[in-house]
Design a protein around this motif. Structure first.
Motif, PDB file in Angstrom:
ATOM      1  N   THR A   1       0.841  -1.197   0.000  1.00  0.00           N
ATOM      2  CA  THR A   1       0.000   0.000   0.000  1.00  0.00           C
ATOM      3  C   THR A   1       0.872   1.242   0.000  1.00  0.00           C
ATOM      4  O   THR A   1       2.058   1.211   0.357  1.00  0.00           O
ATOM      5  CB  THR A   1      -0.927   0.013   1.230  1.00  0.00           C
ATOM      6  OG1 THR A   1      -0.122  -0.116   2.413  1.00  0.00           O
ATOM      7  CG2 THR A   1      -1.912  -1.145   1.179  1.00  0.00           C
ATOM      8  N   ALA A   2       0.280   2.362  -0.414  1.00  0.00           N
ATOM      9  CA  ALA A   2       1.038   3.604  -0.569  1.00  0.00           C
ATOM     10  C   ALA A   2       1.703   4.043   0.723  1.00  0.00           C
ATOM     11  O   ALA A   2       2.792   4.626   0.711  1.00  0.00           O
ATOM     12  CB  ALA A   2       0.113   4.706  -1.100  1.00  0.00           C
ATOM     13  N   ASP A   3       1.068   3.764   1.865  1.00  0.00           N
ATOM     14  CA  ASP A   3       1.659   4.168   3.141  1.00  0.00           C
ATOM     15  C   ASP A   3       2.649   3.132   3.682  1.00  0.00           C
ATOM     16  O   ASP A   3       3.237   3.327   4.746  1.00  0.00           O
ATOM     17  CB  ASP A   3       0.565   4.436   4.176  1.00  0.00           C
ATOM     18  CG  ASP A   3      -0.348   3.224   4.388  1.00  0.00           C
ATOM     19  OD1 ASP A   3      -0.014   2.126   3.870  1.00  0.00           O
ATOM     20  OD2 ASP A   3      -1.379   3.377   5.055  1.00  0.00           O
TER      21      ASP A   3
ATOM     22  N   ARG B   1      -6.051   1.971  -1.405  1.00  0.00           N
ATOM     23  CA  ARG B   1      -4.798   2.350  -0.734  1.00  0.00           C
ATOM     24  C   ARG B   1      -3.563   2.004  -1.555  1.00  0.00           C
ATOM     25  O   ARG B   1      -2.444   2.307  -1.144  1.00  0.00           O
ATOM     26  CB  ARG B   1      -4.725   1.655   0.626  1.00  0.00           C
ATOM     27  CG  ARG B   1      -5.794   2.169   1.609  1.00  0.00           C
ATOM     28  CD  ARG B   1      -5.920   1.251   2.800  1.00  0.00           C
ATOM     29  NE  ARG B   1      -4.653   1.121   3.505  1.00  0.00           N
ATOM     30  CZ  ARG B   1      -4.330   0.093   4.278  1.00  0.00           C
ATOM     31  NH1 ARG B   1      -5.180  -0.912   4.411  1.00  0.00           N
ATOM     32  NH2 ARG B   1      -3.166   0.069   4.901  1.00  0.00           N
ATOM     33  N   LEU B   2      -3.729   1.350  -2.702  1.00  0.00           N
ATOM     34  CA  LEU B   2      -2.583   1.014  -3.533  1.00  0.00           C
ATOM     35  C   LEU B   2      -2.022   2.252  -4.233  1.00  0.00           C
ATOM     36  O   LEU B   2      -2.757   3.192  -4.526  1.00  0.00           O
ATOM     37  CB  LEU B   2      -2.980  -0.014  -4.607  1.00  0.00           C
ATOM     38  CG  LEU B   2      -3.288  -1.431  -4.158  1.00  0.00           C
ATOM     39  CD1 LEU B   2      -3.706  -2.266  -5.362  1.00  0.00           C
ATOM     40  CD2 LEU B   2      -2.081  -2.078  -3.472  1.00  0.00           C
ATOM     41  N   VAL B   3      -0.716   2.241  -4.485  1.00  0.00           N
ATOM     42  CA  VAL B   3      -0.130   3.247  -5.358  1.00  0.00           C
ATOM     43  C   VAL B   3      -0.827   3.140  -6.715  1.00  0.00           C
ATOM     44  O   VAL B   3      -1.069   2.045  -7.218  1.00  0.00           O
ATOM     45  CB  VAL B   3       1.393   3.004  -5.510  1.00  0.00           C
ATOM     46  CG1 VAL B   3       2.007   4.007  -6.479  1.00  0.00           C
ATOM     47  CG2 VAL B   3       2.076   3.069  -4.157  1.00  0.00           C
ATOM     48  N   TRP B   4      -1.135   4.256  -7.324  1.00  0.00           N
ATOM     49  CA  TRP B   4      -1.971   4.218  -8.524  1.00  0.00           C
ATOM     50  C   TRP B   4      -1.324   3.414  -9.645  1.00  0.00           C
ATOM     51  O   TRP B   4      -2.021   2.764 -10.428  1.00  0.00           O
ATOM     52  CB  TRP B   4      -2.316   5.626  -8.979  1.00  0.00           C
ATOM     53  CG  TRP B   4      -1.205   6.376  -9.670  1.00  0.00           C
ATOM     54  CD1 TRP B   4      -0.296   7.198  -9.103  1.00  0.00           C
ATOM     55  CD2 TRP B   4      -0.918   6.344 -11.068  1.00  0.00           C
ATOM     56  NE1 TRP B   4       0.568   7.694 -10.037  1.00  0.00           N
ATOM     57  CE2 TRP B   4       0.201   7.184 -11.276  1.00  0.00           C
ATOM     58  CE3 TRP B   4      -1.488   5.711 -12.166  1.00  0.00           C
ATOM     59  CZ2 TRP B   4       0.764   7.399 -12.518  1.00  0.00           C
ATOM     60  CZ3 TRP B   4      -0.933   5.926 -13.414  1.00  0.00           C
ATOM     61  CH2 TRP B   4       0.184   6.754 -13.586  1.00  0.00           C
TER      62      TRP B   4
ATOM     63  N   ASP C   1       0.542   0.749  -9.295  1.00  0.00           N
ATOM     64  CA  ASP C   1       0.326  -0.668  -8.991  1.00  0.00           C
ATOM     65  C   ASP C   1      -1.110  -1.075  -9.297  1.00  0.00           C
ATOM     66  O   ASP C   1      -1.368  -2.168  -9.811  1.00  0.00           O
ATOM     67  CB  ASP C   1       0.634  -0.952  -7.516  1.00  0.00           C
ATOM     68  CG  ASP C   1       2.126  -0.963  -7.233  1.00  0.00           C
ATOM     69  OD1 ASP C   1       2.496  -0.980  -6.047  1.00  0.00           O
ATOM     70  OD2 ASP C   1       2.915  -0.951  -8.208  1.00  0.00           O
TER      71      ASP C   1
END
Length: 599
Positions: A402-404, A449-452, A454
């Motif tokens: 996830t992005a965080d 919540r995923l990096v766009w 991905d």
């Protein structure tokens, strides 16, 4: 010089120019003729000797390999040999003699060159026109060998003619077989008298009751054929280890022999498969489940091997599934072709009639072909679904963060409709969640919540959903209008118990009712439920047309109008409302399906 047997002397002392070596299995005919060719090369200075096979791969597994074995076992040969070109397959001798190994695809090609000695290995795989051109350009001796599974041009054109000698041999002439090997060949008689005559006595056969009749010989696998799986059957001393590749194209099967040898350790199997196919680490391989240690070791070496999940009556079910197809066998698959020509139904000795049990011989490659069929986890003794070739669902493993950085998400992502089960497809049609969540088993919250980049990559893997699954309708699918009244009552009860569900949710149940009636000839609710669950685990890319066909025809049979399920999503992964497909329109009462209709 050679440790020779009676078959060697029979060929050496024969005065005729043409020597036809007809022999049963393990008679040593090819090995013996190779010894004789070496003797000619050494004792006849300047002799030109040509060994011809149906193809170069056939020669490498047959006469050429025997020649290499003789060379390794006979140190006395080495002073006579000037060079051995493995690439060109040419052996040159100090006295000017030469032995070459080659094959000819056309009669025109066979017109080139002359020779003193010609050896046609496995002559029943070569056309008479090619043989005639070669024989006409041979001065001293012409030798042929073959297994006599049936008559071919040698019986009509050569045997019984002046200047031709027929030499029949069998395993009893091979003095170097073990007692166990002799006993194994003799045991064929317990399975089938006619096969025993062919393989244990070297007599010309006319084998009846062959199991696979819909076969043809082809030059190669089509370039655009789809690879299904590689079947692997373990052997060692008497039984060979075999590997067969299975492809499909236009509703037909295409098979290619990849490995066929005895005495192979698991590390040898790994090396041999990589040598013949460098992509073996990427080829789905289904192996005999009776060898879990071997499977685990091959997995450790990097081969994607899985066990065939065999259940009760799995042999008969596998045969029944394969018999539905036209099977195309490559010319290079010499051993496999022999098995197709010999694998037959066992005969009841009391009645003389064929049973529905296959003989327990000539089945190494046959087991390979069935292995991919047994890989489906949900099927044991259930009958095949239409013309479905069972297979396990395959997924692309994907690990995303996830992005965080707080969560690592591991997914198994399908990359085609062949990797999506019917149950997943039903969930996909019925759910309001994004398609990517249903098919990749990821929650909407995780997706958000995923990096766009991905998330975009994940959706690209699922781009196949922009197109409708287009599996063929089984050619043998009967008229579902013949369903019993009891079946229709059961189906209606099922509908009433589940009101408000999309129509597609019921279709596997209709199909299960039909198939169970076809298989068991009675209404057995336990078996119907087993069948329904099995259908739900089938790849939607294989069975959906059959399911929809049954459902539409059933509705037609009760004068109902099929309701329209939701369509597949657009390339942007959003669902739309248009009708399902032209498949359902104007169907009426179905007629028997033909290949042209099954698209």
């Amino acid at each position: 010089m050679f440790d020779a047997g009676p078959l060697y002397l029979a060929n050496l002392n024969a005065p005729e120019k043409v020597l036809v070596n007809q022999g049963g299995t393990s008679s040593g005919k090819t090995y013996t003729i190779c010894q004789l060719l070496l003797w000619f090369a050494i004792t006849m200075p300047g002799f030109m000797i040509t060994v011809v096979g149906e193809s170069i791969p056939n020669l490498k597994r047959g006469a050429y390999r025997d020649m290499e074995t003789i060379h390794a076992r006979t140190p006395a040969l080495k002073p006579y040999i000037a060079s051995w070109n493995q690439t060109e397959r040419v052996i040159r001798f100090h006295n000017g003699s030469l032995i070459e190994f080659t094959s000819y695809e056309t009669e025109q090609g066979a017109k080139n060159g002359k020779r003193d000695v010609l050896f046609v290995n496995e002559a029943n795989g070569i056309s008479y026109q090619i043989y005639w051109q070669l024989a006409q350009r041979t001065r001293f001796k012409v030798l042929l060998d073959y297994n006599p599974t049936s008559e071919f041009w040698a019986h009509e054109k050569l045997i019984g003619k002046p200047g031709v000698r027929l030499i029949i041999s069998d395993h009893r002439h091979n003095l170097w077989l073990s007692e166990a090997e002799h006993a194994e060949i003799e045991s064929i008689k317990q399975e089938d008298e006619e096969l025993w005559r062919v393989y244990a006595r070297g007599l010309t056969g006319k084998i009846e009751g062959i199991i696979y009749r819909k076969t043809s010989l082809v030059d190669a696998i089509p370039v655009d054929a789809k690879f299904l799986a590689r079947g692997l059957d373990f052997g060692f001393t008497n039984d060979p280890t075999t590997a067969i590749d299975l492809y499909t194209q236009d509703g037909e099967l295409w098979v290619q022999e990849m490995l066929w040898d005895t005495g192979l350790e698991n590390t040898d199997i790994y090396r041999e498969l990589l040598a013949v196919d460098p992509q073996s680490r990427r080829k789905r391989t289904v192996a005999d489940s009776a060898e879990p240690k071997s499977i685990k070791q091959l997995q450790g070496l990097g081969l994607p091997v899985e066990a065939a999940a065999k259940g009760p009556d799995s042999i008969r079910v596998g045969i029944s599934s394969l018999k539905r197809y036209q099977i195309n066998i490559t010319r290079a698959s010499t051993n496999l072709r022999k098995e197709f020509n010999s694998y037959k139904w066992k005969v009841d000795k009391a009645t003389g009639l064929a049973t529905n049990v296959p003989i327990d011989k000539f089945n190494h490659g046959m087991d390979d072909l069935r292995c991919p069929g047994h890989a489906a986890r949900s099927f044991t003794a259930l009958s095949p679904l239409g013309s479905t070739l069972y297979r396990s669902l395959m997924h692309y493993p994907l690990t995303l963060t996830t992005a965080d950085g707080a969560e690592v998400i591991t997914l198994q992502v399908p990359t085609s409709w062949m990797d999506v089960s019917l149950q997943q497809y039903i969930d996909y049609q019925c759910s309001d969640e994004p398609a990517v969540c249903v098919l990749a088993d990821i929650t909407p919250q995780q997706l958000d919540r995923l990096v766009w980049t991905d998330a975009q990559y994940l959706m690209n893997l699922l781009a196949f959903t922009a197109e409708t699954p287009e599996p063929p309708v089984s050619l043998d699918l009967g008229d579902p209008g013949a369903a019993t009244y009891g079946q229709l009552v059961l189906a209606n009860q099922y509908f009433e118990e589940h009101p408000g569900k999309p129509d597609i949710w019921y279709e596997p149940y209709i199909y299960a009712l039909y198939r169970c009636r076809e298989v068991y000839s009675r209404n057995d609710q336990g078996k119907e439920e087993m069948m329904r669950q099995a259908i739900l685990q089938e790849p939607v890319g294989q069975c959906l047309s059959d399911v929809l066909f049954m459902y539409a025809a059933w509705l037609t049979s009760i004068s109902a109008t099929p309701q329209t399920p939701k369509t597949l999503p657009s390339p942007t992964m959003k669902r739309s409302k248009p009708g399902w497909r032209s498949f359902l329109s104007g169907l009426g009462k179905p007629s028997p399906r033909t290949p042209s209709q099954a698209a």
